[in-house]
Design an enzyme around this catalytic site. Structure first.
Site, PDB file in Angstrom:
ATOM      1  N   LYS A 268       0.859  -1.191   0.000  1.00 23.80           N
ATOM      2  CA  LYS A 268       0.000   0.000   0.000  1.00 23.80           C
ATOM      3  C   LYS A 268       0.887   1.231   0.000  1.00 23.80           C
ATOM      4  O   LYS A 268       1.717   1.404   0.883  1.00 23.80           O
ATOM      5  CB  LYS A 268      -0.910  -0.006   1.230  1.00 23.80           C
ATOM      6  N   ASP A 273      -2.485  10.145   3.441  1.00 22.60           N
ATOM      7  CA  ASP A 273      -3.890   9.760   3.619  1.00 22.60           C
ATOM      8  C   ASP A 273      -4.573  10.780   4.534  1.00 22.60           C
ATOM      9  O   ASP A 273      -4.501  10.677   5.756  1.00 22.60           O
ATOM     10  CB  ASP A 273      -3.971   8.349   4.229  1.00 22.60           C
ATOM     11  N   LYS A 280      -9.831  13.115   8.140  1.00 22.34           N
ATOM     12  CA  LYS A 280      -9.347  12.695   9.458  1.00 22.34           C
ATOM     13  C   LYS A 280      -9.280  13.901  10.397  1.00 22.34           C
ATOM     14  O   LYS A 280      -9.136  15.020   9.943  1.00 22.34           O
ATOM     15  CB  LYS A 280      -7.924  12.106   9.326  1.00 22.34           C
ATOM     16  N   ASP A 291       1.604   6.314   5.426  1.00 23.15           N
ATOM     17  CA  ASP A 291       0.620   5.380   4.900  1.00 23.15           C
ATOM     18  C   ASP A 291       1.115   4.699   3.622  1.00 23.15           C
ATOM     19  O   ASP A 291       0.389   3.930   2.998  1.00 23.15           O
ATOM     20  CB  ASP A 291      -0.706   6.115   4.661  1.00 23.15           C
ATOM     21  N   ASP A 350     -12.151   7.249   3.980  1.00 28.33           N
ATOM     22  CA  ASP A 350     -10.919   6.991   4.720  1.00 28.33           C
ATOM     23  C   ASP A 350     -10.562   5.499   4.732  1.00 28.33           C
ATOM     24  O   ASP A 350      -9.465   5.124   5.130  1.00 28.33           O
ATOM     25  CB  ASP A 350     -11.055   7.533   6.145  1.00 28.33           C
ATOM     26  N   GLU A 352      -9.577   3.785   2.381  1.00 24.23           N
ATOM     27  CA  GLU A 352      -9.126   3.877   0.993  1.00 24.23           C
ATOM     28  C   GLU A 352      -8.089   2.821   0.620  1.00 24.23           C
ATOM     29  O   GLU A 352      -7.980   2.445  -0.538  1.00 24.23           O
ATOM     30  CB  GLU A 352      -8.551   5.274   0.734  1.00 24.23           C
ATOM     31  N   ARG A 354      -7.852  -0.366   1.120  1.00 19.02           N
ATOM     32  CA  ARG A 354      -8.414  -1.591   0.527  1.00 19.02           C
ATOM     33  C   ARG A 354      -8.890  -1.352  -0.900  1.00 19.02           C
ATOM     34  O   ARG A 354      -8.864  -2.247  -1.731  1.00 19.02           O
ATOM     35  CB  ARG A 354      -9.537  -2.126   1.420  1.00 19.02           C
TER      36      ARG A 354
HETATM   37  N1  BES Z   1      -4.148   4.487   6.882  1.00 15.48           N
HETATM   38  C1  BES Z   1      -5.269   4.279   7.724  1.00 15.48           C
HETATM   39  C2  BES Z   1      -5.003   3.259   8.829  1.00 15.48           C
HETATM   40  C3  BES Z   1      -4.145   3.720   9.948  1.00 15.48           C
HETATM   41  C4  BES Z   1      -4.673   4.422  11.003  1.00 15.48           C
HETATM   42  C5  BES Z   1      -2.820   3.381   9.974  1.00 15.48           C
HETATM   43  C6  BES Z   1      -3.874   4.807  12.052  1.00 15.48           C
HETATM   44  C7  BES Z   1      -2.016   3.763  11.017  1.00 15.48           C
HETATM   45  C8  BES Z   1      -2.548   4.465  12.057  1.00 15.48           C
HETATM   46  C9  BES Z   1      -6.434   3.759   6.903  1.00 15.48           C
HETATM   47  O1  BES Z   1      -6.510   4.219   5.608  1.00 15.48           O
HETATM   48  C10 BES Z   1      -7.657   4.212   7.600  1.00 15.48           C
HETATM   49  O2  BES Z   1      -7.904   5.380   7.621  1.00 15.48           O
HETATM   50  N2  BES Z   1      -8.396   3.271   8.153  1.00 15.48           N
HETATM   51  C11 BES Z   1      -9.567   3.567   8.856  1.00 15.48           C
HETATM   52  C12 BES Z   1     -10.588   2.582   8.397  1.00 15.48           C
HETATM   53  C13 BES Z   1     -11.965   2.890   8.831  1.00 15.48           C
HETATM   54  C14 BES Z   1     -12.468   4.135   8.170  1.00 15.48           C
HETATM   55  C15 BES Z   1     -12.806   1.707   8.482  1.00 15.48           C
HETATM   56  C16 BES Z   1      -9.285   3.413  10.341  1.00 15.48           C
HETATM   57  O3  BES Z   1      -8.528   2.513  10.723  1.00 15.48           O
HETATM   58  O4  BES Z   1      -9.781   4.225  11.118  1.00 15.48           O
HETATM   59 ZN    ZN Z   2      -4.784   4.775   4.754  1.00 15.24          ZN
HETATM   60 MN    MN Z   3      -7.556   6.049   5.487  1.00 13.00          MN
END
Ligand code: BES
Ligand code: ZN
Ligand code: MN
Length: 501
Positions: A268, A273, A280, A291, A350, A352, A354
């Site tokens: 990824k 992000d 966020k 990210d 967010d 994204e 996947r």
């Molecule tokens: N890149 C983030 C995941 C992440 C969060 C990595 C904190 C490291 C630290 C990912 O794209 C994301 O935002 N995931 C969301 C998913 C949710 C919206 C289902 C998350 O984990 O809050």
């Molecule tokens: Zn992300």
């Molecule tokens: Mn995200």
């Protein structure tokens, strides 16, 4: 820095410094004992006076020890002898290297590699020592105008092995560790780079550098126009809000015959992000430059692999993209058509990663892979579940999962498996599309992997969630270089070169 191994006795070394261990309470290791004898009890005398207890990580630097040819002797506290474990061993090495670096020894012979660490052989001890040393010496200062440099930095370190018979295996451990450390450094350098410099084009440039540096590496770049033709509607949607073009870099390493099926690593590569329209919160948003840690890890593993020139075929994919809000950005409610033909209802922009990975995972079907491993900072839920210590591992293929767990155990770059049962799939149900990109509050790491599993039916697949392990927060923030060590170990094992054989 230069590393080597040799086999000799401590009193015969003529070096700027010799490093030996002392256990708690005030007990000399075998090599320290030898020095003590030659110096007529000089060291045991100091211990008796209370200069060093032997607690793990304690350091005592001695000069002009009687009858010793080396200029200095560094006594290193190793804790209780029977309690010396892997983590402590690494910590002791790191501290030793830092001390040497700051106290003027430009060269040292280190006997700590002879300490007994439960269940670990000399190959492991030398390899970990070199990796820990390189890790400790790393700093990211290419964007600082003033660099902090040691005045007389450590240039060369020699690890001692008990007998001459162990020299070849020690040399092998050094070679492996150096290749892995190079990969780790590459990973850290790109991951630490800020998002105004490290965008998808920058990731692609790094991939091209590997092509230039190694004859059996070729890199191709897939841009938005080609993604359009391929029907990668999901990947493209994520990048649409950014002025930086989405670019997927394909790094092909040829180490075996053409008909040998390749292993494929997919990273990824969200160079930033923001969350997109589902923006966020501001606090700590800078950390979302990491990210792209999955892509950095894949790049690092490809670099280590090319250094090692292993006899296998491997393809590394860096899925570069930036998730930004804009009037052109994709939105919650949008329904996307993925390259696989399956449709996805976007419930949160967010989630994204996947959406980018699913199309990259469909794309790699064309390589007829032996196995595919994707690596991603995918879910905050994984940080909650496993913290900073273990990478989350999810897989629909038990043998592959076990291979990866093995590699993580061998390398000390830990992973822990979470289930991928069908029971969780319902959480992705959508009334309007084939499924959604959001699994709800519960088991976020698992539902994210469930989403990916819908795109990986044609090959053996495993997923590594490195959200908690790829970087460190707080005042020592920065990339950890994980999971380069685990991935490279997996490749070494696949090439039949585990341990020193
Ligand atoms: N890149 C983030 C995941 C992440 C969060 C990595 C904190 C490291 C630290 C990912 O794209 C994301 O935002 N995931 C969301 C998913 C949710 C919206 C289902 C998350 O984990 O809050
Ligand atoms: Zn992300
Ligand atoms: Mn995200």
């Amino acid at each position: 820095m230069e590393f080597s191994v040799k086999s000799g006795s401590p009193e015969k070394q003529r070096s700027a410094c010799i490093v030996v261990g002392v256990f708690e309470p005030r007990r000399l290791s075998g090599t320290a004992e030898q020095l003590d004898e030659i110096s007529e009890g000089y060291i045991s005398n100091l211990l008796r006076k209370g200069d060093l207890e032997g607690k793990s990580g304690q350091m005592l630097l001695l000069h002009h020890v009687p009858n010793i040819l080396s200029e200095r002797v560094l006594l290193v506290g190793c804790g209780k002898e029977r309690e010396l474990d892997e983590r402590q061993y690494r910590q002791i090495i790191t501290k030793t290297i830092n001390t040497l670096n700051e106290t003027g020894s430009m060269e040292a012979v280190c006997f700590l590699s002879e300490l007994h660490v439960k269940g670990r052989d000399i190959y492991w001890k030398v390899r970990q020592a070199v990796e820990a040393a390189q890790d400790g010496l790393y700093s990211f200062d290419s964007l600082k105008t003033r660099k902090a440099e040691a005045r007389r930095p450590l240039r060369k370190i020699i690890f001692n092995v008990p007998t001459r018979r162990e020299l070849p295996i020690g040399e092998r451990a050094v070679a492996h560790a150096l290749a892995i450390s190079e990969g780790i450094t590459t990973c850290k350098n790109v991951a630490n780079m800020p998002p105004n410099i490290c965008n998808p084009a920058y990731l692609a440039e790094q991939a091209k550098i590997l092509e230039n540096d190694y004859d059996n590496v070729t890199t191709t770049i897939v841009g938005e126009k080609e993604m359009e033709e391929l029907g990668m509607g999901s990947y493209l949607a994520v990048g649409r809000g950014s002025v930086n073009e989405s670019l997927m870099s394909i790094i092909k390493y040829d180490g075996a015959a053409d008909d040998s099926k390749p292993l494929v690593l997919v990273g990824k590569g969200l160079t930033f992000d923001s969350g997109g329209i589902s923006l966020k919160p501001g606090l700590g948003m800078d950390e979302m430059k990491y990210d792209m840690g999955g892509a950095a890890g894949v790049l690092g593993a490809m670099h280590a692999l090319a250094e090692l020139q292993l006899p296998i075929n491997v393809i590394g994919v860096l899925a570069g993209c930036e998730n930004m809000p804009s009037s052109n950005a994709y939105r919650p409610g949008d329904i996307l058509t993925t390259m696989s033909g399956q449709t996805v209802e976007v419930l949160n922009t967010d989630a994204e990663g996947r959406l980018v990975l699913c199309d990259a995972l469909t794309y790699v079907e064309r390589f007829n892979p032996d196995a595919v491993i994707d690596v991603a900072t995918l879910t905050g839920a994984c940080v909650v579940a496993l913290g900073a210590h273990a990478t989350g591992l999810l897989s629909s293929h038990n043998p592959l999962a076990h291979e990866l767990l093995n590699a993580s155990e061998q390398s000390g770059d830990r992973a822990w498996r979470l289930p991928l049962w069908d029971d969780y799939q319902d959480q992705l149900d959508s009334p309007f599309a084939d499924f959604t990109n959001l699994g709800g509050k519960e088991a976020g790491t698992i539902t994210a992997a469930c989403f990916l599993s819908k795109f990986t039916k044609k090959y053996n697949w495993a997923h590594l969630d490195i959200a908690g392990t790829a970087w460190r927060g707080g005042k020592n923030k920065g990339s950890t270089g994980r999971p380069v060590s685990m991935l490279t170990q997996f490749l070494l094992n696949r090439a039949g070169q585990e341990q020193g054989e």
